[in-house]
Scaffold this motif. Structure first.
Motif, PDB file in Angstrom:
ATOM      1  N   TYR A   1       0.837  -1.204   0.000  1.00 49.58           N
ATOM      2  CA  TYR A   1       0.000   0.000   0.000  1.00 49.58           C
ATOM      3  C   TYR A   1       0.870   1.252   0.000  1.00 49.58           C
ATOM      4  CZ  TYR A   1       0.883   0.301   5.100  1.00 49.58           C
ATOM      5  OH  TYR A   1       1.467   0.399   6.337  1.00 49.58           O
ATOM      6  N   PRO A   2       0.291   2.411  -0.352  1.00 46.99           N
ATOM      7  CA  PRO A   2       1.031   3.674  -0.274  1.00 46.99           C
ATOM      8  C   PRO A   2       1.142   4.117   1.176  1.00 46.99           C
ATOM      9  CG  PRO A   2      -1.193   4.079  -1.076  1.00 46.99           C
ATOM     10  CD  PRO A   2      -1.054   2.601  -0.942  1.00 46.99           C
ATOM     11  N   SER A   3       2.356   4.517   1.584  1.00 43.72           N
ATOM     12  CA  SER A   3       2.606   4.725   3.012  1.00 43.72           C
ATOM     13  C   SER A   3       2.539   6.180   3.462  1.00 43.72           C
ATOM     14  CB  SER A   3       3.988   4.156   3.374  1.00 43.72           C
ATOM     15  OG  SER A   3       5.021   4.886   2.720  1.00 43.72           O
ATOM     16  N   LEU A   4       2.422   7.123   2.531  1.00 46.30           N
ATOM     17  CA  LEU A   4       2.515   8.527   2.916  1.00 46.30           C
ATOM     18  C   LEU A   4       1.143   9.153   3.149  1.00 46.30           C
ATOM     19  CD1 LEU A   4       5.251   9.857   0.439  1.00 46.30           C
ATOM     20  CD2 LEU A   4       5.552   8.989   2.774  1.00 46.30           C
ATOM     21  N   ASN A   5       1.041   9.958   4.197  1.00 46.77           N
ATOM     22  CA  ASN A   5      -0.015  10.968   4.341  1.00 46.77           C
ATOM     23  C   ASN A   5      -1.442  10.450   4.135  1.00 46.77           C
ATOM     24  OD1 ASN A   5       1.937  12.971   4.823  1.00 46.77           O
ATOM     25  ND2 ASN A   5       2.250  13.242   2.624  1.00 46.77           N
ATOM     26  N   LEU A   6      -1.745   9.318   4.751  1.00 47.46           N
ATOM     27  CA  LEU A   6      -3.106   8.754   4.723  1.00 47.46           C
ATOM     28  C   LEU A   6      -3.541   8.267   3.348  1.00 47.46           C
ATOM     29  CD1 LEU A   6      -5.224  11.168   6.990  1.00 47.46           C
ATOM     30  CD2 LEU A   6      -4.488   8.863   7.553  1.00 47.46           C
ATOM     31  N   GLN A   7      -2.631   8.124   2.391  1.00 47.48           N
ATOM     32  CA  GLN A   7      -3.037   7.728   1.037  1.00 47.48           C
ATOM     33  C   GLN A   7      -3.747   6.377   1.014  1.00 47.48           C
ATOM     34  OE1 GLN A   7       0.686   8.052  -1.024  1.00 47.48           O
ATOM     35  NE2 GLN A   7       0.403  10.212  -1.525  1.00 47.48           N
ATOM     36  N   ARG A   8      -3.376   5.478   1.929  1.00 47.95           N
ATOM     37  CA  ARG A   8      -4.052   4.175   1.966  1.00 47.95           C
ATOM     38  C   ARG A   8      -5.548   4.311   2.192  1.00 47.95           C
ATOM     39  NH1 ARG A   8      -1.978   0.612   6.582  1.00 47.95           N
ATOM     40  NH2 ARG A   8      -3.940   1.002   7.672  1.00 47.95           N
ATOM     41  N   ALA A   9      -5.982   5.393   2.831  1.00 48.66           N
ATOM     42  CA  ALA A   9      -7.409   5.615   3.063  1.00 48.66           C
ATOM     43  C   ALA A   9      -8.163   5.876   1.763  1.00 48.66           C
ATOM     44  CB  ALA A   9      -7.615   6.783   4.032  1.00 48.66           C
ATOM     45  N   SER A  10      -7.419   6.124   0.665  1.00 46.84           N
ATOM     46  CA  SER A  10      -8.040   6.296  -0.652  1.00 46.84           C
ATOM     47  C   SER A  10      -7.764   5.125  -1.584  1.00 46.84           C
ATOM     48  CB  SER A  10      -7.539   7.582  -1.320  1.00 46.84           C
ATOM     49  OG  SER A  10      -8.134   8.727  -0.728  1.00 46.84           O
TER      50      SER A  10
ATOM     51  N   GLN B   1     -15.014  10.572   2.071  1.00 45.08           N
ATOM     52  CA  GLN B   1     -14.055  11.642   1.816  1.00 45.08           C
ATOM     53  C   GLN B   1     -12.709  11.016   1.461  1.00 45.08           C
ATOM     54  OE1 GLN B   1     -14.492  13.695   5.704  1.00 45.08           O
ATOM     55  NE2 GLN B   1     -14.929  15.519   4.484  1.00 45.08           N
ATOM     56  N   ASN B   2     -11.956  11.653   0.563  1.00 39.49           N
ATOM     57  CA  ASN B   2     -10.666  11.075   0.214  1.00 39.49           C
ATOM     58  C   ASN B   2      -9.606  11.443   1.252  1.00 39.49           C
ATOM     59  OD1 ASN B   2      -9.843  13.681  -0.356  1.00 39.49           O
ATOM     60  ND2 ASN B   2      -9.500  13.349  -2.534  1.00 39.49           N
ATOM     61  N   HIS B   3      -8.390  10.966   1.023  1.00 43.07           N
ATOM     62  CA  HIS B   3      -7.354  11.091   2.048  1.00 43.07           C
ATOM     63  C   HIS B   3      -6.953  12.542   2.295  1.00 43.07           C
ATOM     64  CE1 HIS B   3      -5.113  11.041  -1.742  1.00 43.07           C
ATOM     65  NE2 HIS B   3      -4.097  11.618  -1.122  1.00 43.07           N
TER      66      HIS B   3
END
Length: 592
Positions: free
Chosen positions: A128-137, A172-174
């Motif tokens: 998954y992408p690890s930066l700045n809440l990107q996984r939430a998107s 809502q997106n990240h």
């Protein structure tokens, strides 16, 4: 023959382009992952999600023990990107770990090629992408590492694999979620739960019309391996399949003692494998459910994901109420019972032919003890932050090991305390100075109000104990020193502790963090720096040729660009030579 030639080609290319990281005797698998924004409506509300090669969730990364894995990641987002591979140990090579403390971000419209070996590993993971809440998107996908054919697995070969990525989800997106946290607010209750990127089947009137749901097609009498991963933001989920038992067989690369469950708690960041046999009648389809755990379920009813298990001879749709979740949320003692039943299968072979239980961890003397305490977020310098031992981690401008190699001063401090300190909380780039080949005890003390998952990159650890209250040395008397599960992500209940043991034999800089994205974003992490004092170039890889520079080394990135043309020309010549050689091999194979 074609497969052999493909692996030979990939292996030779890998040696040519990444010679310091490939192992010539081992095959190579290669992937291109382009991360982009797409519009999707998993809960009926159009929103921006992160796709991998146009897919949400992303495709499966499939490899086998000891394979070389080459993944070219192309960043089509509008911000920096890193991909991390939790549970993949990146032996001697924290440069490939894909977290901010070890790697500079991939800039928008740029690419970076990860190149690593899945050395002595098997099992179920996800990226998954690890930066700045990107996984939430989004941006996540499953990872499967198969056993080599010469190593038997401790159960009959399943009739198929089914990957399930489950997780809480916000409409809502990240970037909007980041704004919420930056303003000092909590994220609040999620809007739902997704199963493989899709919303719930309409099991009652609370589910809006038109939601696309996941259908799992199976054949009666067959047994499938369900690889289930909680890729969500912050919510523990209870997983269950109506009318079917879940036979637990593996978690994060370790085979478990086999036990049946009717439902199973999967916490944020965790991965499990279950064998599920299609042994029910086919009068109707069956519900597959992932619902929020340790919450008021009446209030949190919408935080429920529902997929459909469809037998090929099914006679009708699923109907009626969902299978019930455990009703023990107010019985704190039962909350730990299931976790304590997860034991290692000590007689099974893992990635190697020797039994998993041959490493007698319970007989090794502990060299260091680290007590890591988490508290509810607090305001530090006017900003809401989360802490470990009173320190909220600030990512360095220049990654830690890169700063070491280039002798950058002041990039970080090697002073993370081994136990909570009686002082006001601070924001700092404080790293734990660990000892190479030490055998450490880590106590995860959760004094926050929320259940948390903790993860250690570069390692797996033995989960030897967990209980309520404040840990003390007397708790060691109750440790499981024989068949504790070895894994890389473990839950810690609020007001409780979890104890793990780890052998620090993997040099590098490794992230130790909470997997709950909100707390991680607010600073609840640190790094362990593990360096061989007699390093001679054999225990740790040098930075890769394609390393990205940033921070105080930004000028080196510009210098690298100016020499890129000549480098690519040299590699093109190498590839031409390889193509000619392989053509000769191909002709030889045809003639003989």
């Amino acid at each position: 023959m074609a497969l052999l030639l493909r692996f030979s080609l990939l292996g030779l290319i890998c040696i040519a382009l990444f010679s310091n990281r490939c192992f010539a005797a081992d095959p190579t698998v290669s992937y291109d992952y382009k991360l982009t924004y797409i519009t999707a409506s998993p809960l009926g509300v159009p929103q921006q999600v992160i796709a991998v090669n146009g897919q949400f969730p992303g495709p499966v990364l499939n490899a086998t023990t000891n394979y070389n894995v080459v993944v070219n990641v192309i960043n089509e987002l509008d911000e920096g990107l890193l991909i991390t591979w939790p549970g993949i140990q990146m032996r001697r090579d924290s440069w490939q770990d894909g977290v901010r403390g070890t790697t500079c971000p991939i800039r928008p419209k740029k690419n970076f090629t990860y190149n690593f070996q899945v050395k002595d590993q098997i099992g179920s993971y996800f990226y998954y992408p690890s930066l700045n809440l990107q996984r939430a998107s989004g941006g996540f996908g499953p990872v499967i590492i198969n056993n080599r054919e010469v190593i038997s697995i401790p159960f009959a070969q399943p009739d198929g694999d089914i990957n399930l990525l489950i997780g809480d989800w916000y409409t809502q997106n990240h970037t909007a979620l980041r704004t919420t946290l930056d303003s000092g607010n909590e994220l609040g209750m999620p809007d739902g739960v997704l199963i493989n990127g899709k919303g719930p089947f309409k099991y009652n009137s609370s589910v809006p019309d038109g939601i696309k749901y996941e259908t799992l097609n199976v054949d009666p009498g067959k047994t499938y391996r369900f690889r289930v991963h909680n890729v969500g933001t912050s919510t523990s989920l209870n997983f269950r399949i109506q009318g079917h038992n879940l036979l637990l067989v593996e978690t994060e690369g370790r085979y478990t003692s086999q036990q049946n469950y009717t439902s199973f708690d999967i916490h944020v960041g965790q991965s499990y494998s279950f064998l599920v046999t299609m042994d029910q009648n086919a009068t109707s389809d069956y519900y597959v459910v992932a619902s929020a755990r340790y919450v008021n379920e009446t209030v949190w009813q919408r935080v429920t994901g529902v997929a459909i298990l469809h037998y090929s001879n099914s006679q009708g749709p699923a109907a009626g109420p969902l299978p019930e979740a455990p009703n023990d949320i107010y019985n704190q003692w039962s909350a730990l019972n299931q976790a304590k039943t997860i034991r290692q299968n000590t007689s099974a072979s893992g990635a190697r032919p020797n039994p998993q239980g041959s490493f007698h961890y319970g007989q090794i003397n502990i060299t260091n003890t680290y007590i890591l305490r988490s508290l509810p977020p607090v305001s530090i310098n006017g900003k809401m932050r989360a802490t470990l031992n009173g320190i909220s981690f600030r990512n360095p401008d220049t990654p830690i090991r890169l700063a070491d190699v280039h002798k950058v001063k002041g990039a970080y401090k090697l002073d993370f305390p081994s136990q909570p300190m009686n002082r006001p909380p601070v924001v700092d780039t404080s790293v734990l100075n660990a000892t190479y080949k030490g055998f450490v005890e880590i106590i995860l003390q959760n004094n926050d109000t929320r259940l948390q998952s903790f993860h250690m990159d570069g390692y797996s650890f033995f989960v030897v104990g967990m209980d309520w209250g404040i840990w003390s040395e007397s708790n060691r008397n109750g440790y499981n020193n024989w068949d504790a599960i070895s894994r890389s992500t473990v839950e810690v209940h609020p007001g409780a502790w979890t104890a793990v043991l780890a052998s620090l034999d993997n040099v590098g800089v490794w992230n130790l963090r909470v997997e709950n994205l909100d707390r991680w974003y607010l600073g609840q992490e640190t790094y362990m720096k593990i360096v061989n004092p007699e390093e001679n170039g054999e225990t740790e890889f040098a930075p890769p040729d394609n390393v990205v520079f940033c921070g105080q080394l930004q000028n080196l990135e510009k210098d690298k660009k100016s020499s890129a043309g000549s480098t690519m020309a040299r590699r093109s010549n190498v590839l031409v030579s390889l193509a000619m050689a392989l053509s000769a091999v191909f002709l030889y194979c045809i003639l003989v």
